[in-house]
Each structure stands twice: as structure tokens, then as C-alpha cells.
Scaffold this active site. Structure first.
Site, PDB file in Angstrom:
ATOM      1  CE  LYS A 179      -3.916   0.204   2.415  1.00 20.25           C
ATOM      2  NZ  LYS A 179      -4.961  -0.236   3.541  1.00 20.25           N
ATOM      3  CB  ILE A 180       1.615   3.623  -2.788  1.00 18.62           C
ATOM      4  CG1 ILE A 180       2.970   2.303  -1.925  1.00 18.62           C
ATOM      5  CG2 ILE A 180       3.063   4.441  -2.626  1.00 18.62           C
ATOM      6  CD1 ILE A 180       3.925   1.774  -3.744  1.00 18.62           C
TER       7      ILE A 180
END
Length: 213
Positions: free
Chosen positions: A85-86
Site C-alpha cells: 500500500k502506497i
């Protein structure tokens, strides 16, 4: 529509998995911190329970593309099911582009408008996570965002999957399904709420009494 569970609580994950409802897990730094455990330890244990996508997020203090890429590689090395997740930032998209070329799956998070989702998809994101509940909190209908993203992705045959995040109620889930979302990531509390209905309870009680006669 597929279901992920949004938690870092291993017991909640086990219960949801045993119900046969979920096929993935999303976590974030806040959820991990709530459990008071080591990040990698939690993620590794989750991989032994759920045989599907498991999102682990880079630290909020990791802001430069080269550092995001380095940390993402470390997270992805934990297990082949890991999705990194970014957050949606300029540096984040640079990292997503590079990671996509390496075959590392990404989930671009903190999406609050359809253009952010489109840019993330163009950068190579595997998933985008628009947040419904947080929009509802400021009197903006979050489901409208899901509808917009779904329409745009369908218009251009974009393969990036839409994860409805910040789900607060069973109604959110139904709305996401109607809007064409690919996935809803749901807290355990909301999963159990979905199973409840007063007429179901009345029916079970009637069947119980009838069976005792």
C-alpha cells in the site's frame, strides 16, 4: 464483488476466513499499531491464514520514491501474496511505476477523487482504494466517488481493481456492489452487522420453539 477484511487483528481474520467470506486482507499503520505487535510478524501470521492478497503499507515517514521502492521490496519479500500500500503522492506514483515493472503489486490508498484513481491506474497500480466513510464524514457522498471511478475504468478498459475502503456500515457494502466496485474491504464489526436482521432473529426463534414441541 470480492471481500477483504480491514484489520490487523489475527483472531478477527481467522473468524472471517472461517465463515468463507473473505479472500484478502488490508492493513495500515494505524491498525498494526492498535495491535501493539511487530509489522512483519503480523503480516507473516496473516499469510498463514488467508491465501489471497494481503496489503501492507509503507511507513508514513517514507516519502521519497527511492525509499518507498526500497521499503516496498522488503514488504513484498515477506510472501508472494503481499500487496504494497502506497499513498497517492507524486513520489508515490513514481514508486508505483517502478514497482509495477518489477512485478510487485501495489494498492494506492487515500484516494478521494476520481482523477487520483485514474492517475494511480495509469502509473500501474494493481488496486486503488477510495475512502467512502471519510468523505461521508465531511458531508460528501462517498458512493458517488465509487460510481465515477467505476465508470471511468469501464470506459477505458482499465484493469486496476477498485477496493472500497473506509466502509462504515452494511449499507456502504450494498452501495459499493451496486456501483460496480471490485472489492470491499470491511472491518470485522461491519461483517457481523451484515449477518443481523430482526426478522432473521424472529424466524430463528420461531423455528427453535417449533422444534421443541
Amino acid at each position: 464483488m470480492k471481500f477483504f477484511i480491514d484489520t490487523a487483528n489475527v483472531e478477527e481474520i481467522r473468524k472471517a476466513n472461517d465463515m468463507g467470506i473473505i479472500c484478502g486482507v488490508t492493513t495500515n499503520p494505524s491498525l498494526i499499531a492498535k495491535e501493539g505487535r511487530d509489522f512483519k510478524e503480523v503480516i507473516k501470521e496473516i499469510t498463514t491464514i488467508v491465501d489471497g492478497p494481503i496489503s501492507g503499507e509503507v511507513k508514513a515517514t517514507t516519502t521519497k520514491a527511492e525509499d518507498i521502492i526500497k521499503e516496498a521490496r522488503e514488504i513484498a519479500s515477506i510472501n508472494s501474496n503481499i500487496v504494497v500500500k502506497i499513498p497517492i503522492t507524486e513520489e508515490g506514483l513514481k514508486a508505483v511505476k517502478a514497482l509495477s515493472k518489477e512485478g510487485i503489486k501495489t494498492n494506492v490508498t487515500l484516494i478521494f477523487n476520481s482523477t487520483q484513481a485514474l492517475f494511480a491506474a495509469k502509473a500501474g497500480a494493481t488496486y486503488v482504494s477510495p475512502f467512502l466513510g471519510r468523505l461521508d464524514d465531511i458531508a460528501l457522498p462517498g458512493i458517488n466517488l465509487i460510481e465515477e471511478i467505476s465508470e471511468i475504468f469501464n470506459n477505458y478498459d482499465i484493469n486496476t481493481e477498485i477496493i472500497c475502503a473506509s466502509i462504515r456500515s452494511p449499507l456502504h457494502i450494498a452501495e459499493c456492489a451496486l456501483a460496480g466496485a471490485d472489492i470491499a474491504t470491511v472491518p470485522y464489526k461491519v461483517i457481523t452487522q451484515c449477518l443481523k436482521h430482526p426478522l432473521t432473529d424472529i424466524g430463528i426463534e420461531k423455528f427453535r420453539k417449533d422444534s421443541e414441541q
